[in-house]
Design a protein around this motif. Sequence first.
Motif, PDB file in Angstrom:
ATOM      1  N   ALA A  14       0.855  51.376  12.798  1.00  0.00           N
ATOM      2  CA  ALA A  14       1.379  50.258  13.377  1.00  0.00           C
ATOM      3  C   ALA A  14       0.477  48.771  13.632  1.00  0.00           C
ATOM      4  O   ALA A  14       0.640  47.883  13.457  1.00  0.00           O
ATOM      5  CB  ALA A  14       1.881  50.317  15.090  1.00  0.00           C
ATOM      6  N   SER A  15      -0.928  49.378  13.708  1.00  0.00           N
ATOM      7  CA  SER A  15      -1.751  48.079  13.909  1.00  0.00           C
ATOM      8  C   SER A  15      -1.918  47.642  12.314  1.00  0.00           C
ATOM      9  O   SER A  15      -2.132  46.359  12.296  1.00  0.00           O
ATOM     10  CB  SER A  15      -3.224  48.856  14.398  1.00  0.00           C
ATOM     11  N   ALA A  16      -1.837  48.261  11.470  1.00  0.00           N
ATOM     12  CA  ALA A  16      -1.813  47.451   9.967  1.00  0.00           C
ATOM     13  C   ALA A  16      -0.520  46.522   9.707  1.00  0.00           C
ATOM     14  O   ALA A  16      -0.884  45.732   9.255  1.00  0.00           O
ATOM     15  CB  ALA A  16      -1.936  48.686   9.103  1.00  0.00           C
ATOM     16  N   LEU A  17       0.534  46.974  10.231  1.00  0.00           N
ATOM     17  CA  LEU A  17       1.484  46.244  10.217  1.00  0.00           C
ATOM     18  C   LEU A  17       1.601  44.905  11.049  1.00  0.00           C
ATOM     19  O   LEU A  17       1.922  43.971  10.449  1.00  0.00           O
ATOM     20  CB  LEU A  17       2.837  47.197  10.602  1.00  0.00           C
ATOM     21  N   HIS A  18       0.896  45.172  12.385  1.00  0.00           N
ATOM     22  CA  HIS A  18       0.784  44.122  13.200  1.00  0.00           C
ATOM     23  C   HIS A  18      -0.074  43.070  12.089  1.00  0.00           C
ATOM     24  O   HIS A  18       0.014  41.832  12.492  1.00  0.00           O
ATOM     25  CB  HIS A  18       0.159  44.496  14.678  1.00  0.00           C
ATOM     26  N   ASN A  19      -1.191  43.359  12.022  1.00  0.00           N
ATOM     27  CA  ASN A  19      -2.348  42.686  11.364  1.00  0.00           C
ATOM     28  C   ASN A  19      -1.622  41.864   9.926  1.00  0.00           C
ATOM     29  O   ASN A  19      -2.125  40.721  10.008  1.00  0.00           O
ATOM     30  CB  ASN A  19      -3.590  43.438  10.956  1.00  0.00           C
ATOM     31  N   ALA A  20      -1.041  42.539   9.189  1.00  0.00           N
ATOM     32  CA  ALA A  20      -0.354  41.968   8.149  1.00  0.00           C
ATOM     33  C   ALA A  20       0.498  40.949   8.680  1.00  0.00           C
ATOM     34  O   ALA A  20       0.473  39.631   7.877  1.00  0.00           O
ATOM     35  CB  ALA A  20       0.415  42.818   7.293  1.00  0.00           C
ATOM     36  N   ALA A  21       1.116  40.949   9.692  1.00  0.00           N
ATOM     37  CA  ALA A  21       2.160  40.113  10.203  1.00  0.00           C
ATOM     38  C   ALA A  21       1.400  38.724  10.861  1.00  0.00           C
ATOM     39  O   ALA A  21       1.601  37.823  10.702  1.00  0.00           O
ATOM     40  CB  ALA A  21       3.147  40.654  10.906  1.00  0.00           C
ATOM     41  N   HIS A  22       0.268  39.289  11.474  1.00  0.00           N
ATOM     42  CA  HIS A  22      -0.481  38.228  12.192  1.00  0.00           C
ATOM     43  C   HIS A  22      -1.085  37.256  11.095  1.00  0.00           C
ATOM     44  O   HIS A  22      -1.336  35.905  11.240  1.00  0.00           O
ATOM     45  CB  HIS A  22      -1.510  38.829  13.023  1.00  0.00           C
ATOM     46  N   ASP A  23      -1.603  37.961  10.133  1.00  0.00           N
ATOM     47  CA  ASP A  23      -2.305  37.238   8.930  1.00  0.00           C
ATOM     48  C   ASP A  23      -1.490  36.637   8.355  1.00  0.00           C
ATOM     49  O   ASP A  23      -1.656  35.043   7.936  1.00  0.00           O
ATOM     50  CB  ASP A  23      -3.175  38.297   7.818  1.00  0.00           C
ATOM     51  N   TRP A  24      -0.147  36.758   8.053  1.00  0.00           N
ATOM     52  CA  TRP A  24       0.870  36.109   7.221  1.00  0.00           C
ATOM     53  C   TRP A  24       1.299  34.664   8.055  1.00  0.00           C
ATOM     54  O   TRP A  24       1.229  33.758   7.659  1.00  0.00           O
ATOM     55  CB  TRP A  24       2.295  36.976   7.227  1.00  0.00           C
ATOM     56  N   ARG A  25       1.335  34.868   9.404  1.00  0.00           N
ATOM     57  CA  ARG A  25       1.419  33.667  10.232  1.00  0.00           C
ATOM     58  C   ARG A  25       0.622  32.892  10.144  1.00  0.00           C
ATOM     59  O   ARG A  25       0.710  31.561  10.136  1.00  0.00           O
ATOM     60  CB  ARG A  25       1.676  34.181  11.794  1.00  0.00           C
ATOM     61  N   ALA A  39      -1.544  32.330   7.649  1.00  0.00           N
ATOM     62  CA  ALA A  39      -1.637  31.681   6.532  1.00  0.00           C
ATOM     63  C   ALA A  39      -0.484  30.682   6.205  1.00  0.00           C
ATOM     64  O   ALA A  39      -0.641  29.841   5.261  1.00  0.00           O
ATOM     65  CB  ALA A  39      -1.465  32.750   5.391  1.00  0.00           C
ATOM     66  N   HIS A  40       0.446  30.722   7.008  1.00  0.00           N
ATOM     67  CA  HIS A  40       1.607  29.667   6.929  1.00  0.00           C
ATOM     68  C   HIS A  40       1.603  28.735   7.976  1.00  0.00           C
ATOM     69  O   HIS A  40       2.601  28.247   8.176  1.00  0.00           O
ATOM     70  CB  HIS A  40       2.868  30.639   6.792  1.00  0.00           C
ATOM     71  N   ASN A  41       0.557  28.552   8.675  1.00  0.00           N
ATOM     72  CA  ASN A  41       0.298  27.797   9.895  1.00  0.00           C
ATOM     73  C   ASN A  41       1.180  27.760  11.100  1.00  0.00           C
ATOM     74  O   ASN A  41       1.811  26.790  11.669  1.00  0.00           O
ATOM     75  CB  ASN A  41       0.365  26.166   9.470  1.00  0.00           C
ATOM     76  N   PHE A  42       1.832  29.087  11.345  1.00  0.00           N
ATOM     77  CA  PHE A  42       2.741  29.069  12.484  1.00  0.00           C
ATOM     78  C   PHE A  42       1.653  29.674  13.599  1.00  0.00           C
ATOM     79  O   PHE A  42       1.063  30.622  13.471  1.00  0.00           O
ATOM     80  CB  PHE A  42       3.719  30.481  12.251  1.00  0.00           C
ATOM     81  N   PRO A  43       1.864  28.927  14.896  1.00  0.00           N
ATOM     82  CA  PRO A  43       0.989  29.316  15.853  1.00  0.00           C
ATOM     83  C   PRO A  43       1.567  30.802  16.513  1.00  0.00           C
ATOM     84  O   PRO A  43       2.751  31.330  16.353  1.00  0.00           O
ATOM     85  CB  PRO A  43       1.401  28.444  16.859  1.00  0.00           C
ATOM     86  N   CYS A  44       0.450  31.658  16.868  1.00  0.00           N
ATOM     87  CA  CYS A  44       0.934  33.003  17.412  1.00  0.00           C
ATOM     88  C   CYS A  44       0.026  33.250  18.738  1.00  0.00           C
ATOM     89  O   CYS A  44       0.312  34.514  19.402  1.00  0.00           O
ATOM     90  CB  CYS A  44       0.722  33.998  16.243  1.00  0.00           C
ATOM     91  N   HIS A  45      -0.488  32.340  19.247  1.00  0.00           N
ATOM     92  CA  HIS A  45      -1.434  32.802  20.586  1.00  0.00           C
ATOM     93  C   HIS A  45      -1.085  31.428  21.547  1.00  0.00           C
ATOM     94  O   HIS A  45      -0.837  30.368  21.192  1.00  0.00           O
ATOM     95  CB  HIS A  45      -2.911  32.910  20.251  1.00  0.00           C
TER      96      HIS A  45
END
Length: 58
Positions: A39-50, A52-58
């Motif tokens: 699960a941590s690998a999937l979360h990190n991949a989604a987080h990095d994608w966000r 990279a595409h300038n979506f805020p996530c925090h």
Amino acid sequence: MVAITRTLSPALAGERLTAVLVAGFLGLGLLFVSGFAPASALHNAAHDWRHAHNFPCH
């Protein structure tokens, strides 16, 4: 009244079959990878994608 029937040439039917098989293979591969990935690998991949595409996530 004239009936119009559309038939696929053998070449187009072969291309359609190839596209369906490739899409199915990629889809099953994605399900397999995401199903067995931690699960941590999937979360990190989604987080990095966000990021990279300038979506805020925090």
